[in-house]
Structures are given as C-alpha cells and as structure tokens.
Motif scaffolding. Structure first.
Motif, PDB file in Angstrom:
ATOM      1  N   GLN A 160      84.903  19.860  69.015  1.00  0.00           N
ATOM      2  CA  GLN A 160      83.464  19.894  68.779  1.00  0.00           C
ATOM      3  C   GLN A 160      83.108  19.437  67.365  1.00  0.00           C
ATOM      4  OE1 GLN A 160      82.631  23.948  69.754  1.00  0.00           O
ATOM      5  NE2 GLN A 160      82.526  23.585  71.967  1.00  0.00           N
ATOM      6  N   ILE A 161      83.863  19.910  66.390  1.00  0.00           N
ATOM      7  CA  ILE A 161      83.589  19.512  65.012  1.00  0.00           C
ATOM      8  C   ILE A 161      83.853  18.023  64.811  1.00  0.00           C
ATOM      9  CG2 ILE A 161      84.386  19.765  62.627  1.00  0.00           C
ATOM     10  CD1 ILE A 161      84.647  22.730  63.089  1.00  0.00           C
ATOM     11  N   SER A 162      84.903  17.520  65.448  1.00  0.00           N
ATOM     12  CA  SER A 162      85.198  16.089  65.346  1.00  0.00           C
ATOM     13  C   SER A 162      84.055  15.260  65.924  1.00  0.00           C
ATOM     14  CB  SER A 162      86.501  15.771  66.090  1.00  0.00           C
ATOM     15  OG  SER A 162      86.756  14.372  66.090  1.00  0.00           O
ATOM     16  N   ASP A 163      83.516  15.701  67.056  1.00  0.00           N
ATOM     17  CA  ASP A 163      82.438  14.963  67.703  1.00  0.00           C
ATOM     18  C   ASP A 163      81.168  14.943  66.844  1.00  0.00           C
ATOM     19  OD1 ASP A 163      84.056  14.408  69.851  1.00  0.00           O
ATOM     20  OD2 ASP A 163      83.235  15.991  71.141  1.00  0.00           O
ATOM     21  N   ILE A 164      80.753  16.107  66.343  1.00  0.00           N
ATOM     22  CA  ILE A 164      79.505  16.141  65.581  1.00  0.00           C
ATOM     23  C   ILE A 164      79.672  15.462  64.223  1.00  0.00           C
ATOM     24  CG2 ILE A 164      78.654  18.191  66.772  1.00  0.00           C
ATOM     25  CD1 ILE A 164      79.374  19.868  64.359  1.00  0.00           C
ATOM     26  N   GLU A 165      80.896  15.484  63.681  1.00  0.00           N
ATOM     27  CA  GLU A 165      81.123  14.788  62.417  1.00  0.00           C
ATOM     28  C   GLU A 165      80.994  13.280  62.613  1.00  0.00           C
ATOM     29  OE1 GLU A 165      84.079  15.087  58.602  1.00  0.00           O
ATOM     30  OE2 GLU A 165      84.996  15.316  60.584  1.00  0.00           O
ATOM     31  N   ASN A 166      81.488  12.765  63.724  1.00  0.00           N
ATOM     32  CA  ASN A 166      81.372  11.332  63.997  1.00  0.00           C
ATOM     33  C   ASN A 166      79.908  10.928  64.174  1.00  0.00           C
ATOM     34  OD1 ASN A 166      82.570   8.646  64.853  1.00  0.00           O
ATOM     35  ND2 ASN A 166      81.425   9.162  66.698  1.00  0.00           N
ATOM     36  N   ILE A 167      79.134  11.769  64.863  1.00  0.00           N
ATOM     37  CA  ILE A 167      77.710  11.475  65.045  1.00  0.00           C
ATOM     38  C   ILE A 167      76.999  11.467  63.691  1.00  0.00           C
ATOM     39  CG2 ILE A 167      75.554  12.288  66.070  1.00  0.00           C
ATOM     40  CD1 ILE A 167      77.229  13.481  68.348  1.00  0.00           C
ATOM     41  N   ALA A 168      77.333  12.434  62.842  1.00  0.00           N
ATOM     42  CA  ALA A 168      76.701  12.504  61.521  1.00  0.00           C
ATOM     43  C   ALA A 168      77.041  11.266  60.692  1.00  0.00           C
ATOM     44  CB  ALA A 168      77.158  13.768  60.798  1.00  0.00           C
ATOM     45  N   LYS A 169      78.290  10.828  60.748  1.00  0.00           N
ATOM     46  CA  LYS A 169      78.707   9.660  59.972  1.00  0.00           C
ATOM     47  C   LYS A 169      78.022   8.390  60.460  1.00  0.00           C
ATOM     48  CE  LYS A 169      83.309  11.156  58.439  1.00  0.00           C
ATOM     49  NZ  LYS A 169      84.775  10.891  58.557  1.00  0.00           N
ATOM     50  N   ARG A 170      77.986   8.202  61.784  1.00  0.00           N
ATOM     51  CA  ARG A 170      77.380   6.963  62.285  1.00  0.00           C
ATOM     52  C   ARG A 170      75.870   6.964  62.046  1.00  0.00           C
ATOM     53  NH1 ARG A 170      77.873   7.747  68.875  1.00  0.00           N
ATOM     54  NH2 ARG A 170      75.909   8.878  69.175  1.00  0.00           N
ATOM     55  N   THR A 171      75.234   8.145  62.095  1.00  0.00           N
ATOM     56  CA  THR A 171      73.803   8.223  61.812  1.00  0.00           C
ATOM     57  C   THR A 171      73.527   7.861  60.366  1.00  0.00           C
ATOM     58  OG1 THR A 171      73.527   9.963  63.480  1.00  0.00           O
ATOM     59  CG2 THR A 171      71.775   9.722  61.840  1.00  0.00           C
ATOM     60  N   THR A 172      74.360   8.349  59.461  1.00  0.00           N
ATOM     61  CA  THR A 172      74.190   8.051  58.039  1.00  0.00           C
ATOM     62  C   THR A 172      74.395   6.566  57.764  1.00  0.00           C
ATOM     63  OG1 THR A 172      74.998  10.277  57.492  1.00  0.00           O
ATOM     64  CG2 THR A 172      74.969   8.643  55.718  1.00  0.00           C
ATOM     65  N   ALA A 173      75.462   6.000  58.329  1.00  0.00           N
ATOM     66  CA  ALA A 173      75.726   4.576  58.131  1.00  0.00           C
ATOM     67  C   ALA A 173      74.590   3.734  58.701  1.00  0.00           C
ATOM     68  CB  ALA A 173      77.047   4.199  58.796  1.00  0.00           C
ATOM     69  N   GLY A 174      74.109   4.094  59.884  1.00  0.00           N
ATOM     70  CA  GLY A 174      73.015   3.352  60.497  1.00  0.00           C
ATOM     71  C   GLY A 174      71.736   3.444  59.690  1.00  0.00           C
ATOM     72  N   ALA A 175      71.460   4.638  59.131  1.00  0.00           N
ATOM     73  CA  ALA A 175      70.237   4.825  58.342  1.00  0.00           C
ATOM     74  C   ALA A 175      70.246   3.963  57.093  1.00  0.00           C
ATOM     75  CB  ALA A 175      70.091   6.308  57.972  1.00  0.00           C
ATOM     76  N   PHE A 176      71.380   3.921  56.391  1.00  0.00           N
ATOM     77  CA  PHE A 176      71.456   3.107  55.178  1.00  0.00           C
ATOM     78  C   PHE A 176      71.455   1.619  55.503  1.00  0.00           C
ATOM     79  CE2 PHE A 176      72.755   7.064  53.129  1.00  0.00           C
ATOM     80  CZ  PHE A 176      72.067   6.964  51.933  1.00  0.00           C
ATOM     81  N   LYS A 177      72.100   1.241  56.605  1.00  0.00           N
ATOM     82  CA  LYS A 177      72.094  -0.163  57.002  1.00  0.00           C
ATOM     83  C   LYS A 177      70.670  -0.616  57.332  1.00  0.00           C
ATOM     84  CE  LYS A 177      73.615  -4.193  58.134  1.00  0.00           C
ATOM     85  NZ  LYS A 177      74.167  -5.112  57.112  1.00  0.00           N
ATOM     86  N   LEU A 178      69.967   0.193  58.106  1.00  0.00           N
ATOM     87  CA  LEU A 178      68.600  -0.161  58.488  1.00  0.00           C
ATOM     88  C   LEU A 178      67.694  -0.196  57.268  1.00  0.00           C
ATOM     89  CD1 LEU A 178      66.429  -0.784  60.520  1.00  0.00           C
ATOM     90  CD2 LEU A 178      66.306   1.652  61.097  1.00  0.00           C
ATOM     91  N   TYR A 179      67.871   0.742  56.357  1.00  0.00           N
ATOM     92  CA  TYR A 179      67.027   0.758  55.169  1.00  0.00           C
ATOM     93  C   TYR A 179      67.257  -0.491  54.322  1.00  0.00           C
ATOM     94  CZ  TYR A 179      64.111   2.879  51.576  1.00  0.00           C
ATOM     95  OH  TYR A 179      63.092   3.137  50.695  1.00  0.00           O
ATOM     96  N   SER A 180      68.500  -0.938  54.239  1.00  0.00           N
ATOM     97  CA  SER A 180      68.788  -2.160  53.475  1.00  0.00           C
ATOM     98  C   SER A 180      68.160  -3.369  54.142  1.00  0.00           C
ATOM     99  CB  SER A 180      70.304  -2.349  53.328  1.00  0.00           C
ATOM    100  OG  SER A 180      70.902  -2.688  54.570  1.00  0.00           O
ATOM    101  N   GLN A 181      68.154  -3.406  55.461  1.00  0.00           N
ATOM    102  CA  GLN A 181      67.514  -4.516  56.170  1.00  0.00           C
ATOM    103  C   GLN A 181      65.998  -4.453  56.036  1.00  0.00           C
ATOM    104  OE1 GLN A 181      69.513  -3.777  60.012  1.00  0.00           O
ATOM    105  NE2 GLN A 181      70.365  -5.833  59.864  1.00  0.00           N
TER     106      GLN A 181
END
Length: 335
Positions: free
Chosen positions: A146-167
């Motif tokens: 469970q922790i592995s799953d939610i950590e992956n979601i948190a990481k991809r959300t963060t990466a996506g947010a910064f990528k979108l903000y840069s675009q």
C-alpha cells in the motif's frame, strides 16, 4: 456602476471565496450592459484596515463548509464598494476563465501533490515505528504494498505538476508534432486541456491517497490531534469541487477536443501529450479518443451516451496518468 472617476459595486454575491483577502476579483455587469466585466476590489480603502471599516460591503454570513476553514467562504452584499476594471468590460467571463481559473486550477494540482507527499511521508514514518504482533507495520506485505502504491502516485503527481507548470510558463518548450505556424496554437490548447485534466485527476487521486495513508494509522488516522491527515483529507475533498467539479471539466474537455479536431487531430494531440510514451500506448489512446469525439454530444439522454460518459471519465484519468508517468520518467532520467 460608474460614479465619477470610480467604479462602484452594488448587489449581493451568494458564494464568495477567500473573504479574508485584502484584494479580491469580482465579476459584475456594468449598469445598462448585458456583458459581464471583471473587477479587482480592495477589501479596505487606504487607512481603513486598522479602523475595521470595509470598502462598502458587508459579510452577511460565513458558510459552514467542509475543509479549508482558514479560507472563509461567505455571502456578501456590496453597497458602493470601490473597484477597478481588469481588462475590457466585455471580456470579464473570458478573463476570469482564462486567467483566474487557470491559475487557480494549476494550484490545485500543486497542492494535491503536496498533500500526497505529506501523507506518504507520515504513513512511512508511522509504519516504521508502530509495532503489531511483535514487528513493525512496514514489515507486513500488505502495508508495504500500500505504501509503495501511494508513494508512486505521489511521485508521478508531483512530476506531472512541475512538468505542466513549466509548459504553462513556456509553451514553446513543449513537444509539438506540428512543423507549421499552428504549432504554438496547438501547444497552448494542449496545455489548457492538461490543466483541466490535472485538476480533475490529481484532486481525486489526492483524496484516495490520503484516505489510504490514514488507514495505515488505524484508529489514530481519524484523530484530529494526532496528525494532519484528517485536515488534508477534508481540504483535498474541497479541491475536487474547487474551480470546476469533475463533471464540468469532463464535459468541457470533450467539447474542446471535438471542436478542435478539424485543426488538431486526436492523433497529434495524443502524441504531443504523451511525448515519450510507447507508440503502442499512444496508438491505443488515439483510437479511443477518435471514438469518443465522434459521439455527437454528452448531453443526449440515452443509454448509449450514459455508457460513453462512464468510459470517458475512465479514459481521462488513464490518459492523464500516462502523462504523469512520462513526466516522472523524464525527471528520474535527469537526476
């Protein structure tokens, strides 16, 4: 209405957010006009804040809502509040949607990432120190998964947010399949759709992640004086409705992609969004998207449209998650 050199606001507003702010933006119709204008209004005129004399308005009621209690929402009556127009008087709706809502929706994505990272960090720390049946919680395979799953979601959300903000800050830095003068127009359109997709998907994911993190704490997970997770959970639920609930965004995205398909094909749109994804995945999404926008309307009240809406909801989440996955891979490759 215009009184001398000043614009003054009159009337009632039923749903005013962030009533604590020193400056707010307000939509209103100028007297005699059918167009909506956008105004910025100071809560206090010079020298009056210390005297607690507001700028021609009263707060009639603070709404009793769930979450974000520090950002009060109230019902206001304006009785000659001095305000200043923002942009042309006939462009109020366009400016509030294109500028105000866009920035606000971007912050929802960033706050969702922050909420998730905080929740995962606390769940990991707690599971490492809390013992049950002679071993720490993190040693149990169920908890570990469970922790592995939610950590992956948190990481991809963060990466996506910064990528979108840069675009968003520099659309020309994106990945456009267009080699002609329409490239910039396409990138701006793509970023606009991604902002709505992020707002919908990230806020929903945030609520799920926080709820799962709370479950790691057992009964302590809902104790307000034990951790920040209950507060984050309430605020995350507010973010799902803030600046456009999911049904509004899903419908708007479908309408936008349908109208733009003549100059921005579904294939090009998918390839631009999923710039580094496997070609097999982009082909699958392209085929699905072509089918969705071929449906006449999401407002037709029949069983076929109900099923299309159900699948469209699922598609948008899967599609944006793939964008996040691309952003996470890019971030990890640059470490």
């Amino acid at each position: 209405m215009k009184e001398g050199d000043n614009w003054k606001l009159y009337g009632s507003k039923f749903f005013c957010s962030a009533t604590h702010a020193d400056y707010v933006v307000v939509t209103a119709k100028p007297a005699g006009s059918e167009k909506v204008a956008l105004f910025v209004m100071p809560s206090w005129l010079p020298g009056n804040k210390q005297k607690e004399i507001r700028n021609g308005y009263t707060i009639d009621r603070i709404k009793w809502k769930m979450g974000t209690s520090e950002l009060t929402t109230g019902e206001l009556t304006f009785n000659g509040a001095v305000a200043y127009p923002v942009g042309p008087l006939d462009r109020g709706v366009a400016n509030v949607v294109g500028i105000v809502l866009t920035y606000s929706r971007l912050t929802v994505g960033l706050s969702a990432a922050a909420f998730m990272l905080r929740a995962v960090r606390e769940a990991k720390k707690y599971s490492g120190m809390r013992e049950a049946f002679g071993t720490t919680l993190k040693s149990f395979p169920m908890v570990k998964a469970q922790i592995s799953d939610i950590e992956n979601i948190a990481k991809r959300t963060t990466a996506g947010a910064f990528k979108l903000y840069s675009q968003f800050l520099d659309p020309d830095s994106g990945y456009s399949s267009a080699g002609d003068t329409t490239g910039h127009k396409k990138m701006n359109f793509m970023v606009r759709e991604l902002i709505m997709l992020q707002k919908m998907a990230a806020s929903s994911d945030s609520t799920d992640v926080i709820r799962k993190a709370m479950s790691i704490f057992g009964g302590h997970g809902v104790m307000e004086d034990f951790s920040s997770l209950p507060r984050l959970y309430r605020d995350s639920a507010i973010n799902e409705l803030w600046e456009g609930p999911r049904n509004v965004l899903l419908t708007q995205i479908h309408n936008d992609l349908k109208k733009s398909s003549a100059w921005y094909s579904p294939d090009d749109f998918v390839k631009d969004v999923l710039y580094s994804a496997d070609p097999g995945l982009t082909d699958k999404f392209s085929e699905e998207l072509r089918q969705f926008i071929s449906h006449p309307s999401l407002f037709e009240n029949n069983e076929e449209t109900v099923e299309v809406c159900r699948k469209w909801d699922d598609f948008c989440h899967r599609f944006y998650h793939s964008y996040q996955d691309c952003a996470l891979k890019e971030a990890e490759a640059n470490e």
